[in-house]
Design an enzyme around this catalytic site. Structure first.
Site, PDB file in Angstrom:
ATOM      1  N   LYS A 112     -28.410  -9.577   8.932  1.00 36.94           N
ATOM      2  CA  LYS A 112     -27.689 -10.848   8.923  1.00 36.94           C
ATOM      3  C   LYS A 112     -28.479 -11.917   8.167  1.00 36.94           C
ATOM      4  CE  LYS A 112     -24.581 -10.029  12.690  1.00 36.94           C
ATOM      5  NZ  LYS A 112     -23.958 -10.413  13.941  1.00 36.94           N
ATOM      6  N   LYS A 194     -21.056   0.917   9.155  1.00 34.76           N
ATOM      7  CA  LYS A 194     -20.251   1.015  10.376  1.00 34.76           C
ATOM      8  C   LYS A 194     -19.012   0.125  10.263  1.00 34.76           C
ATOM      9  CE  LYS A 194     -21.860  -2.629  13.394  1.00 34.76           C
ATOM     10  NZ  LYS A 194     -20.978  -3.139  14.409  1.00 34.76           N
ATOM     11  N   LYS A 197     -16.690  -6.064  12.666  1.00 30.72           N
ATOM     12  CA  LYS A 197     -15.826  -7.234  12.749  1.00 30.72           C
ATOM     13  C   LYS A 197     -16.132  -8.241  11.661  1.00 30.72           C
ATOM     14  CE  LYS A 197     -16.554  -7.834  17.268  1.00 30.72           C
ATOM     15  NZ  LYS A 197     -16.652  -8.645  18.476  1.00 30.72           N
TER      16      LYS A 197
HETATM   17  P1  ATP Z   1     -20.380  -7.225  14.021  1.00 32.41           P
HETATM   18  O1  ATP Z   1     -20.203  -6.032  13.189  1.00 32.41           O
HETATM   19  O2  ATP Z   1     -19.780  -8.449  13.473  1.00 32.41           O
HETATM   20  O3  ATP Z   1     -21.800  -7.410  14.506  1.00 32.41           O
HETATM   21  P2  ATP Z   1     -19.245  -5.639  16.014  1.00 32.41           P
HETATM   22  O4  ATP Z   1     -18.045  -5.039  15.439  1.00 32.41           O
HETATM   23  O5  ATP Z   1     -20.515  -4.847  16.092  1.00 32.41           O
HETATM   24  O6  ATP Z   1     -19.531  -7.002  15.318  1.00 32.41           O
HETATM   25  P3  ATP Z   1     -19.755  -6.528  18.705  1.00 32.41           P
HETATM   26  O7  ATP Z   1     -19.097  -7.517  19.554  1.00 32.41           O
HETATM   27  O8  ATP Z   1     -21.078  -6.917  18.165  1.00 32.41           O
HETATM   28  O9  ATP Z   1     -18.842  -6.140  17.479  1.00 32.41           O
HETATM   29  O10 ATP Z   1     -19.840  -5.136  19.441  1.00 32.41           O
HETATM   30  C1  ATP Z   1     -19.180  -4.795  20.634  1.00 32.41           C
HETATM   31  C2  ATP Z   1     -19.454  -3.360  21.022  1.00 32.41           C
HETATM   32  O11 ATP Z   1     -18.845  -2.468  20.097  1.00 32.41           O
HETATM   33  C3  ATP Z   1     -20.933  -2.981  21.041  1.00 32.41           C
HETATM   34  O12 ATP Z   1     -21.172  -2.134  22.158  1.00 32.41           O
HETATM   35  C4  ATP Z   1     -21.129  -2.220  19.775  1.00 32.41           C
HETATM   36  O13 ATP Z   1     -22.179  -1.295  19.848  1.00 32.41           O
HETATM   37  C5  ATP Z   1     -19.790  -1.518  19.641  1.00 32.41           C
HETATM   38  N1  ATP Z   1     -19.490  -1.207  18.242  1.00 32.41           N
HETATM   39  C6  ATP Z   1     -19.386  -2.098  17.237  1.00 32.41           C
HETATM   40  N2  ATP Z   1     -19.075  -1.491  16.087  1.00 32.41           N
HETATM   41  C7  ATP Z   1     -18.974  -0.159  16.371  1.00 32.41           C
HETATM   42  C8  ATP Z   1     -18.664   1.001  15.588  1.00 32.41           C
HETATM   43  N3  ATP Z   1     -18.412   0.902  14.290  1.00 32.41           N
HETATM   44  N4  ATP Z   1     -18.632   2.197  16.192  1.00 32.41           N
HETATM   45  C9  ATP Z   1     -18.894   2.299  17.518  1.00 32.41           C
HETATM   46  N5  ATP Z   1     -19.185   1.248  18.311  1.00 32.41           N
HETATM   47  C10 ATP Z   1     -19.229   0.021  17.752  1.00 32.41           C
END
Ligand code: ATP
Ligand code: LTN
Length: 328
Positions: A112, A194, A197
């Site tokens: 980030k 991955k 969001k």
């Molecule tokens: P960002 O990518 O913006 O950091 P994010 O998509 O990781 O956001 P979070 O709110 O940070 O969203 O994550 C919520 C949960 O979803 C966490 O337990 C995280 O490990 C899980 N998670 C996020 N992305 C993935 C993914 N691509 N596959 C599996 N689990 C995920």
């Protein structure tokens, strides 16, 4: 006594299939076995700029999503992080036992920070300490998360052990729960990253609120690998990812899936996967819409109350251990 779970998702961006398959789905599965706390981590969301009205709306939407995926408020506690002041208070205390070098090593911070250059906020740097506070306040035994959170969990454990050593036994040292399949769902437009969001490329993620046409389009345009065969092969990450989503949504075995697609092409896989996803999302979206405003208000108020009582107990102990006393 039942063991405890705590986990959370940020109410920012659009919650996607990766969040569901990596995290939420396992919360639902584990909630009857554990005493569970599911937090909407809005204080984490503000580590990057948020529009206030939108943040408030997303917070409530995420609470609806927790309910709609199957979190049962009769057995689990759903609450908003900023409703429980001890999260920020304990984060401060933990800051004072955390080393700069530990936070500088965090890969999520490094990523980030790289994207934002000079304008990196202190909040982003400190993000993992607040997360440790979330977990330790509830004396959680288990933290169900996706693979990307593993390093943050390590830090949480280190901080708990350090505090216990220096100030006396106070915190339970939590374990991560990272599912064997689905812990890292990849982006549909770049299978080396991955599903996320905060990805600018919206085509990479299937939102839980996406409508059927959007879902079909995103899968249709999903990147594939060279080759033809539809098999679970780690060396072909794009197809492996699509098949993993298919596996988790249908509950079929890998053998069944490979047999089903044997002799068929990528287009067939994508269109069947789109239909399976649409059928999964349809009732989910209906349930999201069905949660009433009053119901939600009551639920979040009750959740905050229950969360507070436990957080207050832990934080009182922390203050005592550290000699943080005032007027008697
Ligand atoms: P960002 O990518 O913006 O950091 P994010 O998509 O990781 O956001 P979070 O709110 O940070 O969203 O994550 C919520 C949960 O979803 C966490 O337990 C995280 O490990 C899980 N998670 C996020 N992305 C993935 C993914 N691509 N596959 C599996 N689990 C995920
Ligand atoms: N950092 C997590 C969200 C999060 C969390 C938590 C997860 C904040 N506090 C406590 C588990 C337990 C993420 O998914 N990015």
């Amino acid at each position: 006594m039942k063991k405890r779970i705590l986990s959370g998702v940020q109410p920012s961006g659009n919650i996607h299939l990766g969040n569901y398959l990596g995290a939420l789905r396992n919360w639902v599965a584990l909630q009857h076995e554990y005493e569970s706390f599911f937090c909407i981590v809005n204080l984490h969301a503000i580590t990057v700029p948020q529009d206030p009205a939108e943040l408030a709306a997303k917070t409530r939407e995420l609470a609806r999503i927790y309910l709609a995926v199957g979190i049962d408020p009769k057995v689990s506690t759903i609450f908003v992080q900023s409703d429980v002041s001890q999260h920020a208070e304990l984060a401060w205390v933990l800051n004072c036992i955390t080393r700069m070098s530990e936070l500088e090593r965090m890969t999520q911070f490094k990523e980030k920070a790289r994207r934002q250059r000079e304008n990196v906020g202190v909040g982003i740097f400190d993000y993992p300490v607040l997360m440790a506070a979330d977990i330790l306040l509830y004396q959680a035994d288990l933290v169900p998360v996706g693979e990307d959170q593993k390093q943050h969990l390590e830090l949480t454990r280190d901080l708990a052990e350090r505090f216990n050593r220096d100030y006396g036994e106070t915190f339970r040292v939590p374990e991560p729960f990272i599912p064997p399949v689905g812990a890292r769902i990849m982006s549909l437009s770049d299978p080396t990253k991955k599903m996320s969001k905060s990805d600018e490329d919206e085509r990479g993620a299937i939102g839980l609120l996406d409508d059927p046409d959007t879902v079909r389009n995103k899968f249709r345009r999903a990147v594939t690998d060279s080759g033809m065969e539809i098999r679970f092969d780690q060396r072909r990450p794009a197809i492996h990812n699509l098949l993993t989503i298919y596996q988790l949504l249908t509950g079929q075995t890998r053998e069944e899936i490979e047999a089903h697609f044997s002799g068929r092409g990528y287009a067939q896989l994508k269109s069947e996967l789109a239909e399976v996803t649409i059928e999964f999302l349809r009732p989910l979206q209906e349930r999201i819409r069905a949660v009433g405003d009053d119901e939600l208000n009551r639920l979040l108020a009750e959740g905050a109350e229950r969360a507070r009582s436990i957080a207050a107990e832990t934080y009182r102990l922390v203050k005592e251990r550290m000699g943080l006393v005032g007027a008697r």
